[in-house]
Motif scaffolding. Structure first.
Motif, PDB file in Angstrom:
ATOM      1  N   TYR A   1       0.854  -1.179   0.000  1.00 56.50           N
ATOM      2  CA  TYR A   1       0.000   0.000   0.000  1.00 56.50           C
ATOM      3  C   TYR A   1       0.894   1.234   0.000  1.00 56.50           C
ATOM      4  N   THR A   2       0.680   2.112  -0.979  1.00 53.12           N
ATOM      5  CA  THR A   2       1.472   3.325  -1.113  1.00 53.12           C
ATOM      6  C   THR A   2       0.561   4.537  -0.943  1.00 53.12           C
ATOM      7  N   LEU A   3       0.863   5.332   0.071  1.00 55.60           N
ATOM      8  CA  LEU A   3       0.105   6.544   0.368  1.00 55.60           C
ATOM      9  C   LEU A   3       0.930   7.754  -0.056  1.00 55.60           C
ATOM     10  N   THR A   4       0.339   8.631  -0.870  1.00 48.81           N
ATOM     11  CA  THR A   4       1.010   9.838  -1.345  1.00 48.81           C
ATOM     12  C   THR A   4       0.134  11.046  -1.044  1.00 48.81           C
ATOM     13  N   VAL A   5       0.730  12.090  -0.481  1.00 50.77           N
ATOM     14  CA  VAL A   5      -0.014  13.278  -0.088  1.00 50.77           C
ATOM     15  C   VAL A   5       0.756  14.518  -0.531  1.00 50.77           C
TER      16      VAL A   5
END
Length: 235
Positions: free
Chosen positions: A112-116
């Motif tokens: 899971y890759t979270l980008t903000v």
């Protein structure tokens, strides 16, 4: 000997390769912070404190949304280069956090890759950022501290983290959510967030039957190799 080495190499490859089967985007409700909408006719700029749809604030009195028309970017909002996404973004004054609604159930053997997007406006101070992934509300992975001043004034940077789940147990089956943090030494320092994205990549591992088959081939190859080696030594 060559046959044994080839078979052994095949087994090592089969056991060690965990190739991605493809990435899929997970919907992040209100990930661009467009709701509730603050725009109205003839209004170029609006700023509102309080509830952000699909997000839980640690301090409703210091968090909220910003909307701005293009003509106001330089003087009021502080992002002359434009928005990260859409016409609104979220802000935190001082230190605080925003936690998303549950996004998806955690699958096994998945990255899971979270980008903000995080902002550094050109007309005010900014603090530091960090982000987390949560399982049933408890942190399971987080980013290092990101210095908000490391991006040029008036621009957006990005914070990204990737977490690979185990084959079983732990967080598998629990609900995944995201938490966005802003850290500041004063209540005047404002952190801005936008364009929250989550991607899931499932990894492929060899089926148990394939592993058994490879093991059998290696065993046969080893027997053949050692028998031939023994015959040569006994001559």
């Amino acid at each position: 000997m060559r046959r044994g080495l080839v078979l052994l190499s095949g087994l090592v490859g089969a056991l060690s390769i965990a190739s991605p089967l493809g990435a899929a985007w997970i919907n992040v409700p209100n990930g661009s912070f467009e709701s509730p909408g603050l725009a109205s006719p003839n209004v170029a700029f609006a700023m509102g404190y309080g509830d952000i749809d699909c997000w839980t604030s640690s301090s409703r009195s210091s968090d909220g949304l910003v909307y701005a028309g293009i003509s106001q970017l330089g003087s009021l909002v502080g992002y002359p280069s434009g928005f990260a996404d859409g016409a609104q973004f979220a802000f935190i004054l001082g230190s605080g956090s925003l936690t998303s609604a549950p996004l998806t159930q955690i699958a096994a053997n998945t990255q899971y890759t979270l980008t903000v997007a995080v902002g550094h406006r050109d007309n005010g101070s900014v603090g530091d950022y960090w982000i987390e992934l949560l399982a049933n509300g408890s942190p399971i992975f987080y980013s290092p501290i990101f210095d908000g001043d490391s991006t040029s004034p008036g621009t957006w940077g990005e914070v990204k983290i990737s977490y690979v789940t185990p084959m079983s147990g732990g967080p598998v089956g629990q609900w995944l959510s995201a938490r966005l943090h802003h850290l500041a030494s004063t209540t005047d320092a404002r952190g801005d967030f936008d364009n929250v994205r989550l991607q899931a990549t499932l990894f492929h591992t060899p089926e148990p039957s394939a592993m058994v088959a490879w093991g059998s081939l290696v065993a046969v190859g080893s027997i053949v190799f050692w028998r031939r080696r023994g015959q040569r030594l006994s001559r």
